[in-house]
Design an enzyme around this catalytic site. Structure first.
Site, PDB file in Angstrom:
ATOM      1  N   ASP A  46       0.839  -1.194   0.000  1.00 28.69           N
ATOM      2  CA  ASP A  46       0.000   0.000   0.000  1.00 28.69           C
ATOM      3  C   ASP A  46       0.880   1.251   0.000  1.00 28.69           C
ATOM      4  OD1 ASP A  46      -1.800   2.006   0.469  1.00 28.69           O
ATOM      5  OD2 ASP A  46      -2.598   1.133   2.322  1.00 28.69           O
ATOM      6  N   ILE A  47       0.761   2.051  -1.036  1.00 30.34           N
ATOM      7  CA  ILE A  47       1.628   3.232  -1.176  1.00 30.34           C
ATOM      8  C   ILE A  47       1.419   4.233  -0.044  1.00 30.34           C
ATOM      9  CG2 ILE A  47       0.084   4.614  -2.645  1.00 30.34           C
ATOM     10  CD1 ILE A  47       2.597   5.292  -4.360  1.00 30.34           C
TER      11      ILE A  47
ATOM     12  N   GLY B 135      -9.750   3.327  -6.198  1.00 31.53           N
ATOM     13  CA  GLY B 135      -8.370   2.842  -6.348  1.00 31.53           C
ATOM     14  C   GLY B 135      -7.399   3.541  -5.406  1.00 31.53           C
TER      15      GLY B 135
ATOM     16  N   ASP C 152      -6.305   6.524  -5.481  1.00 30.40           N
ATOM     17  CA  ASP C 152      -6.773   7.877  -5.161  1.00 30.40           C
ATOM     18  C   ASP C 152      -7.619   7.852  -3.880  1.00 30.40           C
ATOM     19  OD1 ASP C 152      -7.353  10.567  -5.419  1.00 30.40           O
ATOM     20  OD2 ASP C 152      -8.616  10.350  -7.198  1.00 30.40           O
TER      21      ASP C 152
ATOM     22  N   SER D 233      -2.561   4.939 -14.290  1.00 30.35           N
ATOM     23  CA  SER D 233      -3.449   4.600 -15.418  1.00 30.35           C
ATOM     24  C   SER D 233      -3.699   3.105 -15.608  1.00 30.35           C
ATOM     25  CB  SER D 233      -2.928   5.172 -16.760  1.00 30.35           C
ATOM     26  OG  SER D 233      -3.169   6.555 -16.862  1.00 30.35           O
TER      27      SER D 233
ATOM     28  N   TYR E 135      -8.320   3.092 -15.449  1.00 32.30           N
ATOM     29  CA  TYR E 135      -8.025   3.778 -16.716  1.00 32.30           C
ATOM     30  C   TYR E 135      -7.551   2.813 -17.816  1.00 32.30           C
ATOM     31  CZ  TYR E 135      -8.795   8.496 -14.864  1.00 32.30           C
ATOM     32  OH  TYR E 135      -9.356   9.649 -14.353  1.00 32.30           O
TER      33      TYR E 135
HETATM   34  P1  ADP Z   1      -6.020   4.813 -12.632  1.00 33.70           P
HETATM   35  O1  ADP Z   1      -7.364   5.494 -12.539  1.00 33.70           O
HETATM   36  O2  ADP Z   1      -4.899   5.798 -12.930  1.00 33.70           O
HETATM   37  O3  ADP Z   1      -6.023   3.626 -13.528  1.00 33.70           O
HETATM   38  P2  ADP Z   1      -6.193   3.147 -10.193  1.00 33.70           P
HETATM   39  O4  ADP Z   1      -6.142   3.654  -8.786  1.00 33.70           O
HETATM   40  O5  ADP Z   1      -7.479   2.537 -10.650  1.00 33.70           O
HETATM   41  O6  ADP Z   1      -5.722   4.377 -11.113  1.00 33.70           O
HETATM   42  O7  ADP Z   1      -5.039   2.070 -10.415  1.00 33.70           O
HETATM   43  C1  ADP Z   1      -3.695   2.397 -10.570  1.00 33.70           C
HETATM   44  C2  ADP Z   1      -2.821   1.297  -9.978  1.00 33.70           C
HETATM   45  O8  ADP Z   1      -2.756   1.479  -8.571  1.00 33.70           O
HETATM   46  C3  ADP Z   1      -3.309  -0.123 -10.204  1.00 33.70           C
HETATM   47  O9  ADP Z   1      -2.208  -0.888 -10.692  1.00 33.70           O
HETATM   48  C4  ADP Z   1      -3.732  -0.602  -8.818  1.00 33.70           C
HETATM   49  O10 ADP Z   1      -3.471  -1.984  -8.637  1.00 33.70           O
HETATM   50  C5  ADP Z   1      -2.844   0.224  -7.926  1.00 33.70           C
HETATM   51  N1  ADP Z   1      -3.309   0.498  -6.546  1.00 33.70           N
HETATM   52  C6  ADP Z   1      -4.570   0.572  -6.060  1.00 33.70           C
HETATM   53  N2  ADP Z   1      -4.560   0.883  -4.756  1.00 33.70           N
HETATM   54  C7  ADP Z   1      -3.250   1.023  -4.394  1.00 33.70           C
HETATM   55  C8  ADP Z   1      -2.558   1.335  -3.184  1.00 33.70           C
HETATM   56  N3  ADP Z   1      -3.201   1.589  -2.042  1.00 33.70           N
HETATM   57  N4  ADP Z   1      -1.188   1.392  -3.217  1.00 33.70           N
HETATM   58  C9  ADP Z   1      -0.511   1.148  -4.361  1.00 33.70           C
HETATM   59  N5  ADP Z   1      -1.104   0.853  -5.515  1.00 33.70           N
HETATM   60  C10 ADP Z   1      -2.449   0.789  -5.550  1.00 33.70           C
END
Ligand code: ADP
Length: 170
Positions: A8-9, A30, A32, A115, A119
């Site tokens: 988790d970032i 996601g 965000d 993305s 996306y």
């Molecule tokens: P986008 O709308 O730009 O496609 P998303 O959030 O749907 O963004 O996904 C972007 C990437 O982030 C995906 O590869 C997803 O697996 C990853 N992701 C989702 N949640 C987290 C998190 N908490 N920490 C790191 N990566 C994440």
């Protein structure tokens, strides 16, 4: 150096984590949504005043309740098949984040795979752009982390980093 991690970032204590935001900068699903939840309500209070962000650009805010000091919000392109300028927009999203980081004298930054979620950008192609953009900023940063949510995604980044650093050494 370029590094890969899985998880988790929002947990990373770096100078800045990057948010894969949408044009409104008002939060979403996601990564965000996870960042808004972890940073707390002051983030939305501030992003409401920013007037959004065009695709391919970036904006910086404090990290508020996050361990990271800053959040760099960028908007990647929605994948429409590849002939709508997606690659240039994704490259621009990464470069805008890195340019902002340098401008603010940050030394460590962590990126999600912009993305590649809702996306719909094909993962390996997106990761290649991410690593190429990071490699160009290696002399400006101590560490650039690619934070993946899934282990197989991290393997793809590892391979690309190996390829690109080998090319640079040649
Ligand atoms: P986008 O709308 O730009 O496609 P998303 O959030 O749907 O963004 O996904 C972007 C990437 O982030 C995906 O590869 C997803 O697996 C990853 N992701 C989702 N949640 C987290 C998190 N908490 N920490 C790191 N990566 C994440």
């Amino acid at each position: 150096m370029l590094q890969v991690c899985t998880g988790d970032i929002t947990r990373l204590a770096v100078d800045a984590i990057v948010n894969a935001a949408n044009n409104s900068l008002l939060g979403g699903g996601g990564v965000d949504g996870a960042i808004h939840r972890a940073a707390g309500p002051r983030l939305l209070e501030l992003t409401r005043t920013l007037g959004g962000c065009p695709t391919g650009e970036a904006r910086i805010t404090p990290g508020f309740d996050l361990p990271a000091r800053w959040i760099i919000h960028t908007v990647g392109p929605v994948w429409h098949g590849g002939d709508q300028g997606e690659a240039a927009l994704l490259r621009s999203a990464y470069e805008s984040c890195l340019a902002l980081a340098v401008e603010h004298q940050l030394r460590s930054i962590a990126f999600p795979a912009i993305s590649t979620g809702v996306y719909g950008y094909p993962f390996a192609e997106a990761a290649r752009i991410a690593v190429q953009a990071g490699a160009a900023y290696l002399s400006d940063m101590d560490i650039i982390i690619y934070c993946c949510f899934r282990e197989p995604d991290a393997t793809i980044y590892q391979q690309l980093i190996r390829e690109i650093t080998d090319e640079m050494d040649r």
